[in-house]
Design an enzyme around this catalytic site. Structure first.
Site, short mmCIF file in Angstrom:
data_model
loop_
_atom_site.label_atom_id
_atom_site.label_comp_id
_atom_site.label_asym_id
_atom_site.label_seq_id
_atom_site.Cartn_x
_atom_site.Cartn_y
_atom_site.Cartn_z
N TYR A 140 0.91 -1.28 0.00
CA TYR A 140 -0.14 0.10 -0.16
C TYR A 140 0.97 1.26 -0.03
O TYR A 140 0.60 2.16 -0.89
CB TYR A 140 -0.87 0.06 1.11
CG TYR A 140 -1.68 1.36 1.46
CD1 TYR A 140 -2.61 2.06 0.64
CD2 TYR A 140 -1.06 2.03 2.65
CE1 TYR A 140 -3.17 2.95 0.86
CE2 TYR A 140 -1.81 3.50 2.95
CZ TYR A 140 -2.81 3.83 2.02
OH TYR A 140 -3.24 5.18 2.16
N LYS A 178 -15.20 0.70 7.88
CA LYS A 178 -14.06 0.28 7.47
C LYS A 178 -13.65 -0.98 8.23
O LYS A 178 -12.73 -1.60 8.11
CB LYS A 178 -12.85 1.55 7.85
CG LYS A 178 -13.01 2.55 6.93
CD LYS A 178 -12.23 3.52 7.37
CE LYS A 178 -10.64 3.21 7.01
NZ LYS A 178 -9.65 4.35 7.08
#
Length: 310
Positions: A140, A178
C-alpha cells in the site's frame, strides 16, 4: 461540478460535507458500493450524481464530457495496509490515479489526491516530503510512494493544480464501514458501548502516532483547492500522541471501563509504524496556518458524534 472519488469513504465523505457547508452541491461521487453499508456516509449529504468507479474510469478513458469540472478530489483507493495483493493494489492506487491525473491535466482541472504517511515506512524521525525519507513497509505504502514520484516528475510542466496530501492517522465521523481498518478511537467506543473493557496492544503508551481529525483533513483539502497551491504536503498535526492518550480520551467521555492490554500480533511485527509525526514545514510555508485538534479535543468531539448517531 466537483468530482470526489472515494466519496462514500471516510475522507471523501467529509470533503463532501465541507463542500456542502460552503454551498457546493453539484458534486459527482465516484465509489464502489459493493459494500452497501457505505451509503450511510452519504445519506445526509447533498450530491448531484453517483458513478461506480469502473464506469467512471471507462468514461475518463473515453474522454467523455463531464461539463465544467471545477476540481477532482481523488480519495478513492485501496487503503488497507494489510492487503498483499500487489496487482490489485497497483491497479487501484497507481494506474487508476495516473489515468485520472492525465485527464485532469488535459482538461486543466485541479487535481487534489490522497497520498499517505505509509510512504515513510518505519522511521522514527524526519517525516519530510523528500525521496531520501521514503521507504514504505507494505505494498500500500509503495503504491502511494510510486504515484508521488510520478507526480513529482510531472509537476514542473503541469499547467493546472496538482496537489497530494500525505495523510497521517486519520480518524473521525463516517468510518464505520472500515471494519478492522477503522481507527482505534472507533473500536474503543464500540467496546465501551458494549460494556466491555477497551483493549490496547501491550506497549501502547510507547506507540505514538500523528492522529489527525478528519474535519481538519477536509479543511486542508479545501484551503489548498481555494488557493490553487500545487505540491506534495504532509497532512498531520505535527504532534505525536500515544494510543494510550486516545484510550484515555475515550474513557473520559464514557466515564467507565478499564483498559485491557493484549499481546502485540506476530503478523504485524516489522510491518507496523510504531511512530509517526508530520513535519509541517512545507504545509505552513504554503500558507495553511489553521490549528489542528489535539487527540483530547478530537476524540471528545468524535465520541459525541458516534453516540449521537448510534
Amino acid at each position: 461540478m466537483i468530482i470526489v472519488t472515494g466519496g462514500a469513504g471516510l475522507i471523501g465523505s467529509n470533503i463532501i460535507k465541507a463542500l456542502n457547508d460552503r454551498g457546493h452541491t453539484d458534486i459527482l461521487v465516484v465509489d464502489n458500493l459493493k459494500d452497501g453499508t457505505k451509503f450511510a456516509n452519504l445519506a445526509d449529504l447533498n450530491i448531484a450524481d453517483y458513478m461506480d468507479k469502473e464506469d467512471f474510469l471507462i468514461a475518463i478513458l473515453a474522454d467523455e464530457d463531464f461539463g465544467n469540472v471545477e476540481a477532482v478530489f481523488h480519495e478513492g483507493a485501496c487503503s488497507s495496509t494489510t492487503e498483499w495483493d500487489g496487482k490489485y493494489m497497483m491497479d487501484n492506487n497507481y494506474q487508476y490515479s495516473k489515468e485520472l491525473l492525465h485527464w485532469c491535466l488535459e482538461h486543466q482541472v485541479p487535481f487534489l489526491y490522497a497520498s499517505s504517511a505509509a510512504t515513510y515506512g518505519g522511521r522514527n524521525a524526519d517525516f519530510i516530503e523528500e525521496r531520501q525519507y521514503e521507504q514504505p513497509l507494505n505494498v500500500y505504502g509503495y503504491s502511494k510512494m510510486l504515484f508521488d514520484h510520478y507526480v513529482r516528475d510531472i509537476l514542473p510542466e503541469a499547467q493546472s493544480q496538482v496537489c497530494g496530501f500525505r495523510y497521517f492517522n486519520v480518524y473521525g465521523p463516517r468510518e464505520g464501514h472500515k471494519g478492522s481498518m477503522a481507527s482505534v478511537a472507533f473500536h474503543l467506543n464500540t467496546q465501551l458501548k458494549n460494556g466491555e473493557n477497551p483493549k490496547l496492544f501491550a506497549g501502547s503508551d510507547g506507540f505514538k502516532r500523528d492522529f489527525i481529525y478528519v474535519e481538519d483533513v477536509a479543511s486542508v483539502n479545501l484551503w489548498f483547492w481555494e488557493n490553487a497551491v500545487s505540491g506534495i504536503f504532509n497532512c498531520g498535526t505535527g504532534r505525536a500522541e500515544s494510543f494510550q492518550e486516545v484510550a484515555d480520551a475515550a474513557l473520559k467521555y464514557h466515564q467507565s471501563g478499564d483498559i485491557e492490554y493484549i499481546p502485540f500480533p506476530d503478523k504485524l511485527k516489522g510491518r507496523y509504524q510504531e511512530f509517526t509525526l508530520a513535519d509541517l514545514t512545507k504545509l505552513r510555508a504554503a500558507g495553511y496556518d489553521k490549528p489542528f485538534k489535539t487527540v483530547a479535543e478530537g476524540v471528545a468531539d468524535y465520541m459525541a458524534w458516534l453516540n449521537r448517531n448510534a
